[in-house]
Write a protein that holds these residues in place. Structure first.
Motif, PDB file in Angstrom:
ATOM      1  N   UNK A  86       8.201  -4.382  38.957  1.00  0.00           N
ATOM      2  CA  UNK A  86       8.474  -3.923  40.325  1.00  0.00           C
ATOM      3  C   UNK A  86       9.427  -4.877  41.038  1.00  0.00           C
ATOM      4  N   UNK A  87       9.132  -6.171  40.930  1.00  0.00           N
ATOM      5  CA  UNK A  87       9.996  -7.168  41.574  1.00  0.00           C
ATOM      6  C   UNK A  87      11.376  -7.190  40.923  1.00  0.00           C
ATOM      7  N   UNK A  88      11.391  -7.117  39.591  1.00  0.00           N
ATOM      8  CA  UNK A  88      12.654  -7.176  38.866  1.00  0.00           C
ATOM      9  C   UNK A  88      13.545  -5.990  39.199  1.00  0.00           C
ATOM     10  N   UNK A  89      12.956  -4.806  39.270  1.00  0.00           N
ATOM     11  CA  UNK A  89      13.744  -3.614  39.586  1.00  0.00           C
ATOM     12  C   UNK A  89      14.260  -3.656  41.013  1.00  0.00           C
ATOM     13  N   UNK A  90      13.418  -4.162  41.923  1.00  0.00           N
ATOM     14  CA  UNK A  90      13.803  -4.216  43.333  1.00  0.00           C
ATOM     15  C   UNK A  90      14.914  -5.233  43.571  1.00  0.00           C
ATOM     16  N   UNK A  91      14.841  -6.384  42.837  1.00  0.00           N
ATOM     17  CA  UNK A  91      15.792  -7.473  43.091  1.00  0.00           C
ATOM     18  C   UNK A  91      16.818  -7.652  41.982  1.00  0.00           C
ATOM     19  N   UNK A  92      16.863  -6.680  41.033  1.00  0.00           N
ATOM     20  CA  UNK A  92      17.879  -6.660  39.979  1.00  0.00           C
ATOM     21  C   UNK A  92      17.827  -7.927  39.111  1.00  0.00           C
TER      22      UNK A  92
END
Length: 381
Positions: A206-212
């Motif tokens: 979730x964090x990775x997708x949100x912050x690329x």
């Protein structure tokens, strides 16, 4: 190696999509890339130098990624496939017996001493080719599930067996190395399974997708390169490291986002580079000195198609047998590893690739026959 050479390699990689543009031909992308490498490499104009250290290392990275992606294509989580494992295993074993007989006969006939290697090649299948064919034709039913199980078993078994048979003198060392790599891959599976079940991966995703951040891709590549390092230190081909990690990831369940990122990285750059390098390394001029090896390549391909087609005796339609005979990963690995170890005779690498192309042509015929409904396997089940 410089940017001019890298530009040429990248442009040559476009030969793959160009040749495979017509979907009804069912030609794999790598065919155009191999041919482009042959034309501009050792056989042809000599503009590409596969012995260049940078080119060679990038090709090794591409090889590892290609085998990793091939491993992720094995449908180990599919419950329907698991239910068809019994009959698939019987057919894979039967093909293996026929392959052993044919491989030894060819080794004696052509006086190469590589009977076990030929047997592995003839018995192998390529999930990376077969599964897209099944999907593109919309094939289904129990016979297709059995085919998928058969291909998965043959693919995995051939990848494990290849390092042991390609250099029999060092088979003991290769077996120890293979066990180390397999054990490491099992530990990776346990770790990934724990991360998935604990919910940690989902939170990171979730964090990775949100912050690329692309965290999952970074971790996947780190694990791949670590297993590759273990394989090289253990005197085992990186082929096994890549495939084993792919199986571990497939067993846990590859996130869709990672699959797309890997596709971009592999099919967009590293895989074309590897296959152009492989084509550049093949020396078809050696066929002029050893023309009989052309017959070896044709015999290997025909033997593989015949061995799989004979599964008609076990209830498998001939078009499905032809599709099952498709091979590419194992022949490519055999050529790559065999040339690195200098255990193949001049012209033999090209013969192995010719045999693989024969099986791809047979698989294309099988796919067209299945799509036209010349058999009723798609309606069974």
């Amino acid at each position: 190696m410089n940017f001019q050479t890298l530009t040429l390699i990248t442009v040559l990689g476009l030969a793959g999509p160009w040749l495979a543009w017509r979907q009804s031909w069912h030609l794999p992308l790598i065919l155009g890339e191999l041919l482009a490498g042959i034309v501009f490499g050792t056989t042809g104009f000599g503009l590409l130098h596969p012995a260049d250290p940078t080119f060679n290392f990038l090709a090794d990275v591409g090889f590892a990624v290609v085998m990793f992606v091939a491993g992720t294509h094995v449908p180990v989580r599919d419950a329907a496939i698991r239910a068809a494992l019994g009959r698939g295993a019987v057919r894979a074993a039967a093909v293996g017996v026929l392959a052993m007989l044919a491989g030894q006969a060819m080794a004696v006939w052509f006086d190469t001493g590589h009977g076990l290697l030929y047997a592995v090649l003839i018995a192998s299948s390529s999930a990376a080719i077969v599964l897209p064919i099944i999907d593109s034709q919309g094939l289904g039913g129990k016979p297709v599930l059995e085919l998928t199980a058969q291909v998965a078993i043959a693919d995995a078994a051939a990848v494990v067996a290849l390092p042991l048979v390609i250099d029999p003198g060092n088979a003991g060392r290769a077996a120890v190395g293979a066990l180390l790599v397999a054990g490491a891959a099992l530990l990776v599976y346990c770790f990934l399974h724990w991360v998935e079940e604990s919910g940690i991966r989902h939170r990171l995703h979730t964090v990775s997708e949100d912050r690329k951040f692309a965290l999952e891709l970074r971790v996947s590549l780190a694990l791949l390169f670590a297993l590759g390092a273990l394989a090289t230190r253990s005197h085992v081909s990186i082929m096994l490291a890549g495939f084993a990690l792919g199986l571990a990831v497939a067993a846990v369940g590859e996130p869709r986002r990672v699959a797309k990122q890997l596709f971009a990285l592999s099919d967009g750059f590293l895989a074309p580079l590897f296959f152009v390098w492989l084509g550049a390394r093949l020396n078809l001029r050696e066929f002029g000195d050893h023309p009989y090896l052309i017959l070896l390549g044709l015999a290997l391909g025909a033997g593989a198609v015949l061995a799989h087609a004979l599964m008609r005796c076990l209830g498998q339609p001939v078009p499905l047998g032809a599709i099952a005979s498709a091979q590419i990963g194992v022949p490519v690995a055999a050529v790559t590893v065999g040339t690195q170890l200098h255990v193949l005779k001049p012209g033999e690498p090209a013969a192995l690739m010719l045999g693989a192309l024969v099986t791809i042509a047979a698989a294309a015929w099988g796919a067209r026959s299945a799509a036209r409904g010349t058999t009723d396997f798609a309606r069974r089940g």
